[in-house]
Scaffold this motif. Structure first.
Motif, mmCIF file in Angstrom:
data_model
loop_
_atom_site.group_PDB
_atom_site.id
_atom_site.type_symbol
_atom_site.label_atom_id
_atom_site.label_comp_id
_atom_site.label_asym_id
_atom_site.label_seq_id
_atom_site.Cartn_x
_atom_site.Cartn_y
_atom_site.Cartn_z
ATOM 1 N N GLU A 37 78.823 85.847 28.605
ATOM 2 C CA GLU A 37 77.683 84.892 28.790
ATOM 3 C C GLU A 37 76.665 85.949 29.080
ATOM 4 O O GLU A 37 75.295 84.885 29.437
ATOM 5 N N GLU A 38 76.280 86.618 29.388
ATOM 6 C CA GLU A 38 74.630 86.927 30.516
ATOM 7 C C GLU A 38 73.816 87.181 29.407
ATOM 8 O O GLU A 38 73.429 87.733 29.783
ATOM 9 N N CYS A 39 74.534 87.605 28.130
ATOM 10 C CA CYS A 39 74.084 88.122 27.775
ATOM 11 C C CYS A 39 73.410 87.211 26.207
ATOM 12 O O CYS A 39 73.058 87.469 24.899
ATOM 13 N N GLY A 40 74.157 85.626 26.636
ATOM 14 C CA GLY A 40 73.789 84.816 25.401
ATOM 15 C C GLY A 40 74.670 84.924 24.738
ATOM 16 O O GLY A 40 73.989 84.447 23.384
ATOM 17 N N TRP A 41 75.186 85.443 25.226
ATOM 18 C CA TRP A 41 76.565 85.521 23.496
ATOM 19 C C TRP A 41 75.468 85.929 22.223
ATOM 20 O O TRP A 41 76.277 85.807 20.754
ATOM 21 N N ASP A 42 75.185 87.427 22.487
ATOM 22 C CA ASP A 42 74.747 88.515 21.526
ATOM 23 C C ASP A 42 73.602 87.818 21.223
ATOM 24 O O ASP A 42 73.753 88.006 20.735
ATOM 25 N N GLY A 43 73.184 86.514 21.935
ATOM 26 C CA GLY A 43 71.482 86.532 21.984
ATOM 27 C C GLY A 43 71.813 84.816 20.683
ATOM 28 O O GLY A 43 70.589 84.986 19.895
ATOM 29 N N GLY A 44 72.817 84.436 21.251
ATOM 30 C CA GLY A 44 73.131 83.672 19.635
ATOM 31 C C GLY A 44 73.355 83.921 18.763
ATOM 32 O O GLY A 44 74.515 83.365 17.623
ATOM 33 N N ASP A 45 74.094 85.303 18.208
ATOM 34 C CA ASP A 45 74.444 85.755 16.929
ATOM 35 C C ASP A 45 76.148 85.564 16.645
ATOM 36 O O ASP A 45 76.435 85.307 15.285
ATOM 37 N N CYS A 46 76.584 85.377 17.670
ATOM 38 C CA CYS A 46 78.228 84.672 17.724
ATOM 39 C C CYS A 46 78.466 83.392 17.953
ATOM 40 O O CYS A 46 79.475 82.785 17.688
ATOM 41 N N ALA A 47 76.962 82.987 17.797
ATOM 42 C CA ALA A 47 77.343 81.238 17.317
ATOM 43 C C ALA A 47 77.666 80.402 16.136
ATOM 44 O O ALA A 47 77.283 81.632 15.097
ATOM 45 N N VAL A 48 78.217 79.377 15.885
ATOM 46 C CA VAL A 48 78.815 79.129 14.680
ATOM 47 C C VAL A 48 77.422 78.053 14.252
ATOM 48 O O VAL A 48 78.097 76.793 15.315
ATOM 49 N N ALA A 49 77.184 77.552 14.053
ATOM 50 C CA ALA A 49 76.114 76.798 12.851
ATOM 51 C C ALA A 49 76.757 75.636 13.532
ATOM 52 O O ALA A 49 75.701 74.688 13.614
ATOM 53 N N SER A 50 77.445 75.001 12.903
ATOM 54 C CA SER A 50 78.081 73.830 13.141
ATOM 55 C C SER A 50 78.794 73.562 13.996
ATOM 56 O O SER A 50 79.054 72.325 13.959
ATOM 57 N N TYR A 51 79.141 74.031 14.854
ATOM 58 C CA TYR A 51 79.580 74.378 16.166
ATOM 59 C C TYR A 51 79.027 74.919 16.939
ATOM 60 O O TYR A 51 78.803 76.079 17.304
ATOM 61 N N PRO A 52 77.627 73.984 17.808
ATOM 62 C CA PRO A 52 76.889 74.519 18.765
ATOM 63 C C PRO A 52 77.326 75.572 20.318
ATOM 64 O O PRO A 52 77.332 76.303 20.940
#
Length: 83
Positions: A37-52
């Motif tokens: 969380e402190e690193c923004g989930w790897d700067g958003g690299d681990c986010a799933v586009a369809s499920y923000p």
């Protein structure tokens, strides 16, 4: 880098101190310690586009045709993308 002089800090995430700050937001999900969380989930690299709201170690497993269980099989991850 021992967090000496702040050269390991990530400007966008002031509480994120990692050995290789350039890996944050580089387009690849790098796992811990970048996937926090402190690193923004790897700067958003681990986010799933369809499920923000879905942040997982391996985003490619969402909707891959196999049910992967938790943390992929959650409401935030669309129940593993329908797998």
């Amino acid at each position: 880098c021992g967090w000496d002089g702040g050269d390991c800090a990530v400007a966008s995430y002031p509480d994120c101190n990692v050995d290789e700050p350039s890996l944050i937001g580089d387009g690849e999900c790098d796992g811990e310690p970048y996937y926090t969380e402190e690193c923004g989930w790897d700067g958003g690299d681990c986010a799933v586009a369809s499920y923000p709201d879905c942040n997982v170690d391996e985003p490619s497993l969402i909707g891959d045709g196999e049910c992967d269980g938790e943390p992929y099989y959650t409401e935030e991850c669309g129940w593993d993308g329908g797998d």
